[in-house]
Scaffold this motif. Structure first.
Motif, PDB file in Angstrom:
ATOM      1  N   PHE A 307       0.711  -1.370  -0.176  1.00 30.80           N
ATOM      2  CA  PHE A 307      -0.051   0.010  -0.088  1.00 30.80           C
ATOM      3  C   PHE A 307       1.084   1.231   0.030  1.00 30.80           C
ATOM      4  CE2 PHE A 307      -2.573  -3.404   1.732  1.00 30.80           C
ATOM      5  CZ  PHE A 307      -3.634  -3.259   1.180  1.00 30.80           C
ATOM      6  N   SER A 308       2.057   1.056  -0.434  1.00 29.83           N
ATOM      7  CA  SER A 308       2.975   2.338  -0.397  1.00 29.83           C
ATOM      8  C   SER A 308       2.770   3.423  -1.618  1.00 29.83           C
ATOM      9  CB  SER A 308       4.459   1.663  -0.704  1.00 29.83           C
ATOM     10  OG  SER A 308       5.497   2.959  -0.596  1.00 29.83           O
ATOM     11  N   LYS A 309       3.017   4.497  -1.348  1.00 31.48           N
ATOM     12  CA  LYS A 309       3.054   5.303  -2.371  1.00 31.48           C
ATOM     13  C   LYS A 309       3.936   5.290  -3.648  1.00 31.48           C
ATOM     14  CE  LYS A 309       0.911   8.702   0.731  1.00 31.48           C
ATOM     15  NZ  LYS A 309       1.243  10.087   1.340  1.00 31.48           N
ATOM     16  N   SER A 310       5.177   4.570  -2.987  1.00 28.74           N
ATOM     17  CA  SER A 310       6.402   4.379  -3.992  1.00 28.74           C
ATOM     18  C   SER A 310       5.802   3.305  -4.952  1.00 28.74           C
ATOM     19  CB  SER A 310       7.479   3.952  -3.183  1.00 28.74           C
ATOM     20  OG  SER A 310       8.468   3.353  -3.941  1.00 28.74           O
ATOM     21  N   VAL A 311       6.192   3.480  -6.096  1.00 27.01           N
ATOM     22  CA  VAL A 311       5.718   2.339  -7.171  1.00 27.01           C
ATOM     23  C   VAL A 311       6.794   1.271  -7.053  1.00 27.01           C
ATOM     24  CG1 VAL A 311       5.980   1.975  -9.549  1.00 27.01           C
ATOM     25  CG2 VAL A 311       5.239   4.328  -8.797  1.00 27.01           C
ATOM     26  N   PHE A 312       8.182   1.415  -6.707  1.00 25.78           N
ATOM     27  CA  PHE A 312       8.964   0.448  -6.382  1.00 25.78           C
ATOM     28  C   PHE A 312       8.673  -0.462  -5.172  1.00 25.78           C
ATOM     29  CE2 PHE A 312      12.599  -1.338  -3.884  1.00 25.78           C
ATOM     30  CZ  PHE A 312      13.008  -2.261  -4.771  1.00 25.78           C
ATOM     31  N   LEU A 313       8.347   0.180  -4.213  1.00 26.43           N
ATOM     32  CA  LEU A 313       7.746  -0.642  -2.977  1.00 26.43           C
ATOM     33  C   LEU A 313       6.542  -1.368  -3.124  1.00 26.43           C
ATOM     34  CD1 LEU A 313       9.032   1.737   0.032  1.00 26.43           C
ATOM     35  CD2 LEU A 313      10.291  -0.086  -1.357  1.00 26.43           C
ATOM     36  N   LYS A 314       5.542  -0.909  -3.846  1.00 23.79           N
ATOM     37  CA  LYS A 314       4.246  -1.216  -3.977  1.00 23.79           C
ATOM     38  C   LYS A 314       4.464  -2.611  -4.957  1.00 23.79           C
ATOM     39  CE  LYS A 314       0.704   1.252  -4.658  1.00 23.79           C
ATOM     40  NZ  LYS A 314      -0.447   1.888  -5.429  1.00 23.79           N
ATOM     41  N   ASP A 315       5.126  -2.696  -5.953  1.00 20.25           N
ATOM     42  CA  ASP A 315       5.477  -3.596  -6.925  1.00 20.25           C
ATOM     43  C   ASP A 315       6.093  -4.536  -6.124  1.00 20.25           C
ATOM     44  OD1 ASP A 315       4.179  -2.324  -8.959  1.00 20.25           O
ATOM     45  OD2 ASP A 315       6.018  -1.767 -10.017  1.00 20.25           O
ATOM     46  N   LEU A 316       7.274  -4.335  -5.405  1.00 23.88           N
ATOM     47  CA  LEU A 316       7.856  -5.302  -4.521  1.00 23.88           C
ATOM     48  C   LEU A 316       7.055  -6.151  -3.350  1.00 23.88           C
ATOM     49  CD1 LEU A 316      10.643  -6.662  -3.981  1.00 23.88           C
ATOM     50  CD2 LEU A 316      10.902  -4.719  -2.380  1.00 23.88           C
ATOM     51  N   GLY A 317       6.165  -5.443  -2.712  1.00 21.82           N
ATOM     52  CA  GLY A 317       5.341  -6.162  -2.027  1.00 21.82           C
ATOM     53  C   GLY A 317       4.279  -6.872  -2.582  1.00 21.82           C
ATOM     54  N   ARG A 318       3.796  -6.391  -3.688  1.00 17.30           N
ATOM     55  CA  ARG A 318       2.777  -7.483  -4.378  1.00 17.30           C
ATOM     56  C   ARG A 318       3.472  -8.660  -4.880  1.00 17.30           C
ATOM     57  NH1 ARG A 318      -0.524  -2.985  -7.994  1.00 17.30           N
ATOM     58  NH2 ARG A 318      -1.568  -2.096  -6.448  1.00 17.30           N
ATOM     59  N   LEU A 319       4.780  -8.548  -5.424  1.00 19.51           N
ATOM     60  CA  LEU A 319       5.565  -9.645  -5.744  1.00 19.51           C
ATOM     61  C   LEU A 319       6.008 -10.674  -4.426  1.00 19.51           C
ATOM     62  CD1 LEU A 319       7.874  -8.204  -8.467  1.00 19.51           C
ATOM     63  CD2 LEU A 319       5.997  -9.584  -8.922  1.00 19.51           C
ATOM     64  N   SER A 320       6.089  -9.951  -3.549  1.00 22.65           N
ATOM     65  CA  SER A 320       6.552 -10.783  -2.182  1.00 22.65           C
ATOM     66  C   SER A 320       5.446 -11.436  -1.395  1.00 22.65           C
ATOM     67  CB  SER A 320       7.451  -9.975  -1.351  1.00 22.65           C
ATOM     68  OG  SER A 320       8.629  -9.163  -2.194  1.00 22.65           O
ATOM     69  N   PHE A 321       4.297 -10.955  -1.629  1.00 21.06           N
ATOM     70  CA  PHE A 321       3.269 -11.218  -0.738  1.00 21.06           C
ATOM     71  C   PHE A 321       2.963 -12.819  -0.695  1.00 21.06           C
ATOM     72  CE2 PHE A 321      -1.431 -12.313   0.160  1.00 21.06           C
ATOM     73  CZ  PHE A 321      -1.278 -11.799   1.579  1.00 21.06           C
ATOM     74  N   LEU A 322       2.866 -13.426  -2.046  1.00 20.98           N
ATOM     75  CA  LEU A 322       2.365 -14.878  -1.869  1.00 20.98           C
ATOM     76  C   LEU A 322       3.587 -15.702  -1.479  1.00 20.98           C
ATOM     77  CD1 LEU A 322       0.239 -16.516  -2.767  1.00 20.98           C
ATOM     78  CD2 LEU A 322       1.473 -17.196  -5.214  1.00 20.98           C
ATOM     79  N   PRO A 323       4.953 -15.384  -1.804  1.00 22.08           N
ATOM     80  CA  PRO A 323       6.134 -16.252  -1.236  1.00 22.08           C
ATOM     81  C   PRO A 323       6.084 -16.045   0.306  1.00 22.08           C
ATOM     82  CG  PRO A 323       6.734 -15.156  -3.004  1.00 22.08           C
ATOM     83  CD  PRO A 323       5.543 -14.541  -2.816  1.00 22.08           C
ATOM     84  N   GLY A 324       5.826 -14.887   0.787  1.00 23.86           N
ATOM     85  CA  GLY A 324       5.728 -14.461   2.239  1.00 23.86           C
ATOM     86  C   GLY A 324       4.641 -14.863   3.015  1.00 23.86           C
ATOM     87  N   LEU A 325       3.538 -15.237   2.415  1.00 25.47           N
ATOM     88  CA  LEU A 325       2.349 -16.107   3.074  1.00 25.47           C
ATOM     89  C   LEU A 325       2.799 -17.407   3.166  1.00 25.47           C
ATOM     90  CD1 LEU A 325      -0.438 -15.424   3.589  1.00 25.47           C
ATOM     91  CD2 LEU A 325      -1.208 -16.542   1.633  1.00 25.47           C
ATOM     92  N   PHE A 326       3.649 -18.074   2.574  1.00 28.72           N
ATOM     93  CA  PHE A 326       4.281 -19.452   2.824  1.00 28.72           C
ATOM     94  C   PHE A 326       5.515 -19.363   3.087  1.00 28.72           C
ATOM     95  CE2 PHE A 326       0.874 -19.865  -0.719  1.00 28.72           C
ATOM     96  CZ  PHE A 326       0.142 -20.837  -0.097  1.00 28.72           C
ATOM     97  N   ASN A 327       5.737 -18.215   4.015  1.00 32.39           N
ATOM     98  CA  ASN A 327       7.068 -18.142   4.820  1.00 32.39           C
ATOM     99  C   ASN A 327       8.564 -18.278   4.139  1.00 32.39           C
ATOM    100  OD1 ASN A 327       5.341 -18.429   7.255  1.00 32.39           O
ATOM    101  ND2 ASN A 327       5.009 -20.379   6.766  1.00 32.39           N
ATOM    102  N   ILE A 328       8.527 -17.582   2.945  1.00 31.25           N
ATOM    103  CA  ILE A 328       9.687 -17.532   2.137  1.00 31.25           C
ATOM    104  C   ILE A 328       9.810 -15.919   1.758  1.00 31.25           C
ATOM    105  CG2 ILE A 328      10.546 -18.015  -0.179  1.00 31.25           C
ATOM    106  CD1 ILE A 328       8.871 -20.401  -0.450  1.00 31.25           C
ATOM    107  N   ASN A 329      10.924 -15.417   2.364  1.00 28.07           N
ATOM    108  CA  ASN A 329      10.980 -14.126   2.467  1.00 28.07           C
ATOM    109  C   ASN A 329      12.224 -13.460   1.752  1.00 28.07           C
ATOM    110  OD1 ASN A 329      12.626 -14.807   4.574  1.00 28.07           O
ATOM    111  ND2 ASN A 329      12.065 -13.310   5.815  1.00 28.07           N
ATOM    112  N   GLU A 330      12.863 -14.316   0.950  1.00 31.97           N
ATOM    113  CA  GLU A 330      14.041 -13.611   0.243  1.00 31.97           C
ATOM    114  C   GLU A 330      13.912 -12.840  -0.517  1.00 31.97           C
ATOM    115  OE1 GLU A 330      15.574 -17.783   1.850  1.00 31.97           O
ATOM    116  OE2 GLU A 330      13.742 -16.831   1.058  1.00 31.97           O
ATOM    117  N   PRO A 331      12.865 -12.688  -1.222  1.00 30.12           N
ATOM    118  CA  PRO A 331      12.547 -11.447  -2.107  1.00 30.12           C
ATOM    119  C   PRO A 331      12.420 -10.497  -1.389  1.00 30.12           C
ATOM    120  CG  PRO A 331      11.015 -13.292  -2.694  1.00 30.12           C
ATOM    121  CD  PRO A 331      11.657 -13.593  -1.550  1.00 30.12           C
TER     122      PRO A 331
END
Length: 429
Positions: A307-331
């Motif tokens: 939910f960041s105003k930063s385009v980079f952070l928003k894109d990174l958050g969306r890409l990292s959400f599914l791996p993070g949900l399954f406890n993979i946080n290297e991204p």
């Protein structure tokens, strides 16, 4: 902060790399990790034997001895499998025949861990007269002995091979046959050495090693809050430097972690009481209640990024959400990055330690039973927490609570980092 990071990078990272690449420690880690499928499947049978449903015990009473067999031959014989795995891994480092080394290690472990029981009078329907081996000697209580005998066995094997003390066959002989004869002399000496130590000198390797490491085990993997916090701090510290934390700590602490969860599973299989188990700070305690989304409790940061105003952070958050949900946080660790980032390192280290204290409080007050199963690390935390605490809904509530606590801790640092990122993006535009 920059001076501190520079000091750690200069003085801590080289030592950490040496520890993480030491062949014996790597072999211990890899050998024990190889047993992971057995412990996970064994956990499912522990759960199957102890569903918290009224009347379930009576329903499976006639089948319990049969249903218990998979557990006994997976979790209940874990030290036996670990002895092969550790020796196999170490032999690979030395470029030795891994199969021969693994078999020799199992032989050494059996000689040192089991004293045959002589039954003089048969008990009808229970046991017959003769010499019997106790399967309990192959369980977690012998894990440290299995590791040490495996390392010693491979070194004995290597000693003879390196000095070319072996029976040589012509090149025309198939390699499998030649390897068998190559191992004859080392096998003889392995038998003699461990037989004399255990059965002539009556020296119990496993009991001695367990006694020596018990203070460290009680601190890091026992029921001490201080020990739990030290373990968590070291893991996130290494991650902050760009080093895989569990890879560094794993060779030292993983045998203790595995022995502890196996002990919990064995006690639970016998008693069905998850509130009175030997160990609180198992790896699963940290996995489900502290690492929410991965080391550093980063799922909260991922959500903030989304939910960041930063385009980079928003894109990174969306890409990292599914791996993070399954406890993979290297991204998120390497993408943000958190590594060597003086803003994000602070909540990365602080959030899991606060989560640990909160979870410890819940367990101390008896609001949640202790962990009695080992599930794959990719199971989402609330679900895994409920199942591994004997189907306790409050465990899932605790995970959600700690997620929001992590969110609150990360938020002010996220805003600082977002401001910095926005300024960079605006400058680029």
């Amino acid at each position: 902060m920059n001076k501190l990071m520079g000091f750690l990078e200069t003085n801590v990272m080289p030592t950490a790399h040496k520890i993480g690449s030491q062949r014996h420690l790597l072999s211990i880690r890899n050998g024990i990790l190889a047993t992971l499928p057995l412990t996970i499947i064994g956990s499912f049978f522990v759960i199957l034997l102890n569903f918290p449903i009224n009347g379930y015990d009576e329903f499976i009473a006639d089948f319990r001895p049969v249903l218990d067999i998979p557990f006994r031959f997976t979790v209940g014989a874990m030290a036996l499998y670990a002895s092969f795995g550790v020796a196999y891994a170490l032999a690979g480092h030395y470029k030795l025949d891994q199969l021969s080394a693994g078999l020799l290690s199992v032989l050494a472990f059996l000689i040192t861990s089991i004293v045959p029981v002589q039954v003089t009078a048969p008990v009808e329907g229970v046991i017959g007269a003769g010499r019997w081996l106790s399967i309990s000697s192959l369980s977690a209580q012998s894990l440290f002995g299995a590791i040490v005998t495996s390392l010693i066995t491979v070194e004995i094997f290597r000693f003879f091979i390196k000095r070319d003390i072996r029976i040589k066959l012509p090149d025309s002989v198939p390699p499998m046959v030649a390897n068998s004869f190559t191992a004859l002399i080392p096998t003889f000496f392995v038998i003699i050495i461990f037989w004399v130590i255990r059965h002539i000198l009556q020296f119990d390797i496993n009991s001695t090693i367990t006694l020596l490491i018990s203070p460290l085990k009680d601190l890091l993997v026992g029921n001490s809050l201080l020990g739990g916090l030290v373990t968590i701090f070291l893991i996130v510290l290494f991650w902050s430097l760009g080093i895989h934390g569990p890879a560094i700590m794993g060779p030292i602490i993983r045998p203790m972690w595995d022995a502890s969860i196996l002990e919990n599973m064995e006690v639970f299989a016998q008693t069905g009481d998850a509130y009175n188990l030997p160990t609180l700070f198992t790896e699963q305690f940290i996995q489900w209640f502290v690492w929410i989304g991965g080391a550093g409790s980063t799922l909260a940061l991922v959500v903030l990024f989304m939910f960041s105003k930063s385009v980079f952070l928003k894109d990174l958050g969306r890409l990292s959400f599914l791996p993070g949900l399954f406890n993979i946080n290297e991204p998120i660790i390497f993408g943000a990055p958190i590594v060597m980032n003086p803003i994000l390192i602070i909540p990365f280290m602080l959030a899991p330690m606060v989560n640990c204290v909160i979870a410890y409080t819940f367990f101390q007050f008896g609001w949640i039973p202790m962990i009695m199963a080992k599930l794959p690390f990719t199971v989402p935390a609330p679900i895994a927490a409920i199942i591994s605490t004997d189907w306790t809904i409050m465990a899932g509530v605790l995970v959600i609570l700690n997620f929001f606590v992590s969110l609150a801790i990360y938020f002010p640092f996220f805003k600082m980092f977002e401001k910095q990122q926005l300024a960079q993006e605006n400058a680029e535009v």
